[in-house]
Design a protein around this motif. Sequence first.
Motif, PDB file in Angstrom:
ATOM      1  N   ALA A   1     -11.727   3.412  10.669  1.00  0.00           N
ATOM      2  CA  ALA A   1     -10.474   2.682  10.431  1.00  0.00           C
ATOM      3  C   ALA A   1     -10.757   1.223  10.081  1.00  0.00           C
ATOM      4  CB  ALA A   1      -9.568   2.772  11.660  1.00  0.00           C
ATOM      5  N   ALA A   2     -11.686   0.598  10.794  1.00  0.00           N
ATOM      6  CA  ALA A   2     -12.038  -0.796  10.503  1.00  0.00           C
ATOM      7  C   ALA A   2     -12.672  -0.917   9.120  1.00  0.00           C
ATOM      8  CB  ALA A   2     -12.987  -1.329  11.574  1.00  0.00           C
ATOM      9  N   SER A   3     -13.464   0.061   8.731  1.00  0.00           N
ATOM     10  CA  SER A   3     -14.086   0.036   7.405  1.00  0.00           C
ATOM     11  C   SER A   3     -13.038   0.105   6.300  1.00  0.00           C
ATOM     12  CB  SER A   3     -15.070   1.200   7.259  1.00  0.00           C
ATOM     13  OG  SER A   3     -16.108   1.074   8.187  1.00  0.00           O
ATOM     14  N   PHE A   4     -12.056   0.984   6.475  1.00  0.00           N
ATOM     15  CA  PHE A   4     -11.005   1.078   5.464  1.00  0.00           C
ATOM     16  C   PHE A   4     -10.150  -0.191   5.434  1.00  0.00           C
ATOM     17  CE2 PHE A   4     -11.748   5.705   5.411  1.00  0.00           C
ATOM     18  CZ  PHE A   4     -11.843   5.876   4.042  1.00  0.00           C
ATOM     19  N   LEU A   5      -9.879  -0.769   6.584  1.00  0.00           N
ATOM     20  CA  LEU A   5      -9.127  -2.029   6.605  1.00  0.00           C
ATOM     21  C   LEU A   5      -9.900  -3.142   5.903  1.00  0.00           C
ATOM     22  CD1 LEU A   5      -7.548  -2.063  10.165  1.00  0.00           C
ATOM     23  CD2 LEU A   5      -6.368  -1.857   7.972  1.00  0.00           C
ATOM     24  N   LEU A   6     -11.194  -3.185   6.138  1.00  0.00           N
ATOM     25  CA  LEU A   6     -12.015  -4.187   5.466  1.00  0.00           C
ATOM     26  C   LEU A   6     -12.026  -3.954   3.959  1.00  0.00           C
ATOM     27  CD1 LEU A   6     -13.877  -6.620   5.658  1.00  0.00           C
ATOM     28  CD2 LEU A   6     -15.775  -5.041   6.054  1.00  0.00           C
ATOM     29  N   MET A   7     -12.105  -2.695   3.542  1.00  0.00           N
ATOM     30  CA  MET A   7     -12.053  -2.409   2.106  1.00  0.00           C
ATOM     31  C   MET A   7     -10.726  -2.852   1.503  1.00  0.00           C
ATOM     32  SD  MET A   7     -14.084   1.137   1.273  1.00  0.00           S
ATOM     33  CE  MET A   7     -12.623   2.076   1.394  1.00  0.00           C
TER      34      MET A   7
ATOM     35  N   VAL B   1     -15.518  -5.165  -2.977  1.00  0.00           N
ATOM     36  CA  VAL B   1     -15.283  -3.819  -2.445  1.00  0.00           C
ATOM     37  C   VAL B   1     -16.440  -2.907  -2.805  1.00  0.00           C
ATOM     38  CG1 VAL B   1     -13.731  -1.840  -2.436  1.00  0.00           C
ATOM     39  CG2 VAL B   1     -12.796  -4.123  -2.586  1.00  0.00           C
ATOM     40  N   LEU B   2     -16.927  -3.007  -4.037  1.00  0.00           N
ATOM     41  CA  LEU B   2     -18.032  -2.144  -4.462  1.00  0.00           C
ATOM     42  C   LEU B   2     -19.308  -2.433  -3.686  1.00  0.00           C
ATOM     43  CD1 LEU B   2     -17.431  -2.048  -8.301  1.00  0.00           C
ATOM     44  CD2 LEU B   2     -16.904  -0.286  -6.602  1.00  0.00           C
ATOM     45  N   VAL B   3     -19.555  -3.694  -3.374  1.00  0.00           N
ATOM     46  CA  VAL B   3     -20.715  -4.026  -2.537  1.00  0.00           C
ATOM     47  C   VAL B   3     -20.554  -3.410  -1.152  1.00  0.00           C
ATOM     48  CG1 VAL B   3     -21.891  -5.932  -1.357  1.00  0.00           C
ATOM     49  CG2 VAL B   3     -21.357  -6.109  -3.793  1.00  0.00           C
ATOM     50  N   PHE B   4     -19.350  -3.504  -0.593  1.00  0.00           N
ATOM     51  CA  PHE B   4     -19.113  -2.903   0.718  1.00  0.00           C
ATOM     52  C   PHE B   4     -19.279  -1.386   0.662  1.00  0.00           C
ATOM     53  CE2 PHE B   4     -16.402  -0.832   3.832  1.00  0.00           C
ATOM     54  CZ  PHE B   4     -16.942  -1.348   4.997  1.00  0.00           C
TER      55      PHE B   4
ATOM     56  N   MET C   1       0.843  -1.171   0.000  1.00  0.00           N
ATOM     57  CA  MET C   1       0.000   0.000   0.000  1.00  0.00           C
ATOM     58  C   MET C   1       0.891   1.238   0.000  1.00  0.00           C
ATOM     59  SD  MET C   1      -3.250   0.989   2.397  1.00  0.00           S
ATOM     60  CE  MET C   1      -2.473   0.537   3.901  1.00  0.00           C
ATOM     61  N   ASP C   2       0.463   2.236  -0.692  1.00  0.00           N
ATOM     62  CA  ASP C   2       1.196   3.476  -0.843  1.00  0.00           C
ATOM     63  C   ASP C   2       1.114   4.315   0.438  1.00  0.00           C
ATOM     64  OD1 ASP C   2       0.753   6.492  -2.642  1.00  0.00           O
ATOM     65  OD2 ASP C   2       2.623   5.364  -2.434  1.00  0.00           O
TER      66      ASP C   2
ATOM     67  N   ALA D   1     -10.292  -5.670  -1.308  1.00  0.00           N
ATOM     68  CA  ALA D   1      -9.664  -5.315  -2.582  1.00  0.00           C
ATOM     69  C   ALA D   1      -8.697  -6.394  -3.038  1.00  0.00           C
ATOM     70  CB  ALA D   1      -8.942  -3.977  -2.457  1.00  0.00           C
ATOM     71  N   ARG D   2      -8.141  -7.123  -2.092  1.00  0.00           N
ATOM     72  CA  ARG D   2      -7.246  -8.229  -2.461  1.00  0.00           C
ATOM     73  C   ARG D   2      -8.033  -9.412  -3.026  1.00  0.00           C
ATOM     74  NH1 ARG D   2      -2.043  -7.749  -1.136  1.00  0.00           N
ATOM     75  NH2 ARG D   2      -1.478  -6.172   0.382  1.00  0.00           N
ATOM     76  N   LEU D   3      -9.316  -9.516  -2.669  1.00  0.00           N
ATOM     77  CA  LEU D   3     -10.134 -10.619  -3.171  1.00  0.00           C
ATOM     78  C   LEU D   3     -10.730 -10.306  -4.538  1.00  0.00           C
ATOM     79  CD1 LEU D   3     -12.052 -11.548   0.090  1.00  0.00           C
ATOM     80  CD2 LEU D   3     -10.082 -12.713  -0.905  1.00  0.00           C
TER      81      LEU D   3
END
Length: 158
Positions: free
Chosen positions: A45-51, A62-65, A1-2, A55-57
């Motif tokens: 923070a948890a939402s961004f971590l889940l995204m 990700v779009l559904v989330f 991640m950047d 994104a790796r899957l």
Amino acid sequence: MDLNLVIIIGGAVVFGGAVAYLVLLRERGAQRAALAAVGVAAVLAASFLLMLLLARLALPAVLVFVALFSGAVTHLVFRRELGARRAALLAAGATIVITVSALFVLYLAVIAFILAIGVYLLLRIRLRLAPALVLMGGTLGGLLAASAGAFWISLTYM
């Protein structure tokens, strides 16, 4: 991640917590507002971590989330002031706009959404509903346009 993405996401999380603190300070007092601010920051923070994990899957996951997140947050923010029916319509519109924007600028669209909701909540303390909604819409549109511009510039120079 950047590293730039980490900084931008961290800024959005801190902004969300600060907005929660400022909005709830009068109503709940400093201690309870601080606890709510920490809770909001943790959820963001948890939402961004889940995204990032989704994104790796796959991009559709990700779009559904993103669709669920933007719709739920919009409905929760506006239900008390607009009523359930109007809040649901606004949530549907926000879900469409943010999800379509996320096709082009994935994380930046969610960050723009968080910033626009924060601007609305801060303005709603001082302004009536209609001007606050107009300024929120302008903020969201401007931030999404800036996100698209930043993404286009980054693709141009790669």
